[in-house]
Design an enzyme around this catalytic site. Sequence first.
Site, PDB file in Angstrom:
ATOM      1  N   GLU A   1       6.122  -6.331 -23.322  1.00  0.00           N
ATOM      2  CA  GLU A   1       4.732  -5.980 -23.039  1.00  0.00           C
ATOM      3  C   GLU A   1       4.042  -7.073 -22.218  1.00  0.00           C
ATOM      4  OE1 GLU A   1       3.307  -3.323 -26.784  1.00  0.00           O
ATOM      5  OE2 GLU A   1       4.514  -5.076 -27.278  1.00  0.00           O
TER       6      GLU A   1
ATOM      7  N   GLU B   1      10.166  -1.407 -31.926  1.00  0.00           N
ATOM      8  CA  GLU B   1       9.241  -1.439 -33.056  1.00  0.00           C
ATOM      9  C   GLU B   1       9.436  -0.279 -34.030  1.00  0.00           C
ATOM     10  OE1 GLU B   1       7.181  -3.854 -29.841  1.00  0.00           O
ATOM     11  OE2 GLU B   1       8.432  -2.055 -29.950  1.00  0.00           O
TER      12      GLU B   1
END
Length: 284
Positions: free
Chosen positions: A119, A141
């Site tokens: 990210e 995740e």
Amino acid sequence: MESFADLELENFSTEMDDHVGILRIDRPPANAHDLDMIIELQSAIESVRFDEDVRVAVLASANDRFFSTGFDIEVLQEESGSHIGKASQTSKEAIMKMRTTDTLFIAAVDGHCMGGGLEFALACDMRYIGNDDEYNIGVPEVDLGLIPGEAGTQLLPRYVGRSKALKMMISGETLTPEEAHEIGLFDELTEVGEAEEEVLEFAHEIAQLPNKAVGFDKLAVNEGMELPLWDALAHERELQNQLFETPGAKEGIAAFLEKRDPDFVEAELGDKDVKELSKVESER
């Protein structure tokens, strides 16, 4: 505001290479991040934003195996949901500051780049990666019962499309650098260990260009793509109008008419007096 060259951070090392500011993640063993690290990243971005000497910023790693594995799992277990939520929001704010700062950020990745680490790389304007099949690239995740909560659910589909991004998120699949490059996550593949070197070579080329024009190109794209077309065109027009009054534009136009190479760095940062051509001169 502290200059980039004077920053002293615990989780990053900093270096000025001519007019290129290099920010290397340095939180052993795997450059996993926590709230303190995110706050330091935010400070570094703000320093880049206001330091005119930094004409291009590079986000790299001091670790030869990891760019970043994302948020520290031990912190996730130890801290409250409220604390993690604040950290996630702070990370989003840092990422948006990076995307809306009129300085180009380039990621140099030579190692595993997972979760929040990816990210951070996606927040940069361009991304280079070393081509090693052992590097893992992805957003895992879901395996923790979570989502890519540091802007990943929004940034990833903007680069690879909705369906591919959703598949990556719900499957937790990992990609090789070559696979990540093929779907548009990374712009350039380099030899292993040479990503930062190639990024710096490119960054130094950009640093010689009219800095405000480069920055406004970035803002016109990043901000304009989030607007309806007519609003984006109005935004583009306003940025263009502002550029006509900058030393870079005056130097570029003067150099063209005088048939010489422009010196944008000297015009924008030095003592050079960039003359404004009169109407008579400009018509010659």
